[in-house]
Design a protein around this motif. Sequence first.
Motif, PDB file in Angstrom:
ATOM      1  N   VAL A  54       0.854  -1.186   0.000  1.00 46.22           N
ATOM      2  CA  VAL A  54       0.000   0.000   0.000  1.00 46.22           C
ATOM      3  C   VAL A  54       0.893   1.241   0.000  1.00 46.22           C
ATOM      4  N   VAL A  55       0.626   2.145  -0.938  1.00 41.69           N
ATOM      5  CA  VAL A  55       1.363   3.411  -1.029  1.00 41.69           C
ATOM      6  C   VAL A  55       0.348   4.536  -1.170  1.00 41.69           C
ATOM      7  N   ASP A  56       0.410   5.499  -0.304  1.00 42.86           N
ATOM      8  CA  ASP A  56      -0.510   6.647  -0.334  1.00 42.86           C
ATOM      9  C   ASP A  56      -1.971   6.198  -0.318  1.00 42.86           C
ATOM     10  N   GLY A  57      -2.252   5.114   0.427  1.00 40.60           N
ATOM     11  CA  GLY A  57      -3.631   4.653   0.543  1.00 40.60           C
ATOM     12  C   GLY A  57      -4.129   3.852  -0.641  1.00 40.60           C
ATOM     13  N   ARG A  58      -3.248   3.524  -1.575  1.00 41.31           N
ATOM     14  CA  ARG A  58      -3.657   2.761  -2.755  1.00 41.31           C
ATOM     15  C   ARG A  58      -2.848   1.468  -2.820  1.00 41.31           C
ATOM     16  N   ILE A  59      -3.513   0.393  -3.235  1.00 44.92           N
ATOM     17  CA  ILE A  59      -2.812  -0.884  -3.318  1.00 44.92           C
ATOM     18  C   ILE A  59      -1.797  -0.852  -4.466  1.00 44.92           C
ATOM     19  N   VAL A  60      -0.729  -1.594  -4.300  1.00 47.07           N
ATOM     20  CA  VAL A  60       0.300  -1.742  -5.330  1.00 47.07           C
ATOM     21  C   VAL A  60       0.494  -3.233  -5.565  1.00 47.07           C
ATOM     22  N   GLU A  61       0.115  -3.684  -6.755  1.00 45.63           N
ATOM     23  CA  GLU A  61       0.305  -5.068  -7.140  1.00 45.63           C
ATOM     24  C   GLU A  61       1.442  -5.147  -8.142  1.00 45.63           C
ATOM     25  N   ASN A  62       1.743  -6.372  -8.566  1.00 47.39           N
ATOM     26  CA  ASN A  62       2.858  -6.552  -9.495  1.00 47.39           C
ATOM     27  C   ASN A  62       2.676  -5.748 -10.772  1.00 47.39           C
ATOM     28  N   LEU A  63       1.436  -5.637 -11.246  1.00 50.57           N
ATOM     29  CA  LEU A  63       1.206  -4.888 -12.485  1.00 50.57           C
ATOM     30  C   LEU A  63       1.579  -3.418 -12.325  1.00 50.57           C
ATOM     31  N   HIS A  64       1.370  -2.879 -11.131  1.00 52.42           N
ATOM     32  CA  HIS A  64       1.765  -1.488 -10.888  1.00 52.42           C
ATOM     33  C   HIS A  64       3.289  -1.355 -10.863  1.00 52.42           C
ATOM     34  N   VAL A  65       3.949  -2.394 -10.393  1.00 52.27           N
ATOM     35  CA  VAL A  65       5.412  -2.381 -10.373  1.00 52.27           C
ATOM     36  C   VAL A  65       5.960  -2.395 -11.800  1.00 52.27           C
ATOM     37  N   VAL A  66       5.315  -3.166 -12.668  1.00 58.20           N
ATOM     38  CA  VAL A  66       5.746  -3.193 -14.074  1.00 58.20           C
ATOM     39  C   VAL A  66       5.641  -1.788 -14.675  1.00 58.20           C
ATOM     40  N   THR A  67       4.533  -1.110 -14.402  1.00 59.42           N
ATOM     41  CA  THR A  67       4.367   0.261 -14.903  1.00 59.42           C
ATOM     42  C   THR A  67       5.401   1.195 -14.291  1.00 59.42           C
ATOM     43  N   ALA A  68       5.653   1.024 -12.984  1.00 65.24           N
ATOM     44  CA  ALA A  68       6.640   1.871 -12.308  1.00 65.24           C
ATOM     45  C   ALA A  68       8.032   1.665 -12.896  1.00 65.24           C
ATOM     46  N   GLU A  69       8.376   0.412 -13.169  1.00 66.44           N
ATOM     47  CA  GLU A  69       9.692   0.126 -13.761  1.00 66.44           C
ATOM     48  C   GLU A  69       9.796   0.723 -15.162  1.00 66.44           C
ATOM     49  N   ALA A  70       8.698   0.710 -15.909  1.00 66.18           N
ATOM     50  CA  ALA A  70       8.705   1.316 -17.242  1.00 66.18           C
ATOM     51  C   ALA A  70       8.890   2.829 -17.144  1.00 66.18           C
ATOM     52  N   THR A  71       8.276   3.435 -16.138  1.00 68.60           N
ATOM     53  CA  THR A  71       8.440   4.878 -15.924  1.00 68.60           C
ATOM     54  C   THR A  71       9.899   5.223 -15.641  1.00 68.60           C
ATOM     55  N   LEU A  72      10.541   4.443 -14.790  1.00 73.28           N
ATOM     56  CA  LEU A  72      11.946   4.706 -14.465  1.00 73.28           C
ATOM     57  C   LEU A  72      12.849   4.433 -15.666  1.00 73.28           C
ATOM     58  N   ALA A  73      12.525   3.405 -16.429  1.00 78.68           N
ATOM     59  CA  ALA A  73      13.331   3.104 -17.618  1.00 78.68           C
ATOM     60  C   ALA A  73      13.232   4.243 -18.627  1.00 78.68           C
ATOM     61  N   LYS A  74      12.031   4.802 -18.777  1.00 82.96           N
ATOM     62  CA  LYS A  74      11.855   5.925 -19.704  1.00 82.96           C
ATOM     63  C   LYS A  74      12.620   7.145 -19.205  1.00 82.96           C
ATOM     64  N   ALA A  75      12.555   7.403 -17.911  1.00 85.22           N
ATOM     65  CA  ALA A  75      13.296   8.540 -17.347  1.00 85.22           C
ATOM     66  C   ALA A  75      14.795   8.365 -17.553  1.00 85.22           C
ATOM     67  N   ASP A  76      15.284   7.155 -17.360  1.00 85.33           N
ATOM     68  CA  ASP A  76      16.714   6.885 -17.563  1.00 85.33           C
ATOM     69  C   ASP A  76      17.094   7.076 -19.033  1.00 85.33           C
ATOM     70  N   ALA A  77      16.224   6.617 -19.931  1.00 83.54           N
ATOM     71  CA  ALA A  77      16.517   6.750 -21.363  1.00 83.54           C
ATOM     72  C   ALA A  77      16.551   8.215 -21.776  1.00 83.54           C
ATOM     73  N   ILE A  78      15.658   9.018 -21.210  1.00 83.07           N
ATOM     74  CA  ILE A  78      15.654  10.457 -21.506  1.00 83.07           C
ATOM     75  C   ILE A  78      16.928  11.112 -20.969  1.00 83.07           C
ATOM     76  N   ALA A  79      17.310  10.724 -19.766  1.00 82.73           N
ATOM     77  CA  ALA A  79      18.535  11.295 -19.179  1.00 82.73           C
ATOM     78  C   ALA A  79      19.759  10.923 -20.004  1.00 82.73           C
ATOM     79  N   ALA A  80      19.748   9.719 -20.566  1.00 81.97           N
ATOM     80  CA  ALA A  80      20.898   9.265 -21.359  1.00 81.97           C
ATOM     81  C   ALA A  80      21.050  10.059 -22.651  1.00 81.97           C
ATOM     82  N   LEU A  81      19.929  10.655 -23.124  1.00 80.04           N
ATOM     83  CA  LEU A  81      20.007  11.468 -24.346  1.00 80.04           C
ATOM     84  C   LEU A  81      20.801  12.755 -24.108  1.00 80.04           C
ATOM     85  N   GLY A  82      20.871  13.174 -22.832  1.00 77.85           N
ATOM     86  CA  GLY A  82      21.646  14.376 -22.510  1.00 77.85           C
ATOM     87  C   GLY A  82      20.875  15.660 -22.705  1.00 77.85           C
TER      88      GLY A  82
END
Length: 287
Positions: A259-287
Amino acid sequence: MSARPYRSVLYIPGSKPRALDKARSLTVDAIIFDLEDAVAVEEKANARALLAETLATGGYGARAQIVRLNGMDTEWGRADLDAIMPVGPQAVLLPKVDGPEMVEAVARQLDANLATQDTQIWAMMETATGILNAAAIARAPRMAGLVLGTNDLAKELTCRTRADREPLLLSLQMCLLAARAAGIACIDGVYNAFKDDAGLRAECEQGRDMGFDGKTLIHPAQLDIANTVFAPSEDEIALARRQIEAFRAAEAEGQGVAVVDGRIVENLHVVTAEATLAKADAIAALG
């Protein structure tokens, strides 16, 4: 699907040396080097020669490079492809794709050329027939992305231009469904009023919320807004990290839900969260 960002996808006329050179320094995720609509008939031959020389010279760094050809049913399309293939373009963009057979025909030509073994194909979705065949087009050989051609599509549908784009929403969603089912990118159409920042931001936000990876742009002045809107915000990145951390902690205790901020977090939310971080990392790598 790759985390490679396509927040901003800028059309550059293949006939303009100054614009082609300036694109090397722009903060843009992808460039569409245009040999079709942005090039006058009398400039077609010069443009394809100039673009081939420009791509061979390089200098575009990590920016994705996509060449929009003229249609293979025109007198210029085959000549465009013949001129571009020797430089081994990253991708070619086919206009007015009505069905998978149009992609398959170009794929066969790329297959037969050693320089284009890794060249991807993108498709412009801008006809009624193309929209109806979107799923088959997205699964055609070498396909890497769909690009909405909303101006031509609106013309063909005879619909009116509205700020909410309601007349186009079904077509936009059909392309998104097709792209996601095939695991390829999907880029929203252009916003014509390039001096209207508020209107552009609203349309970018609508496209982002629908699920598009980014927006095609017609002017460098539109880059900052598209790059900002289609990037994960600082709050989204922080939430993604907290969701992953909380879920891992729950797993360690034998729980399947956190539970985060009163909302449940299941594995599917983790997949989305990991995709968000991967996108942020890819943007940062562009410089």
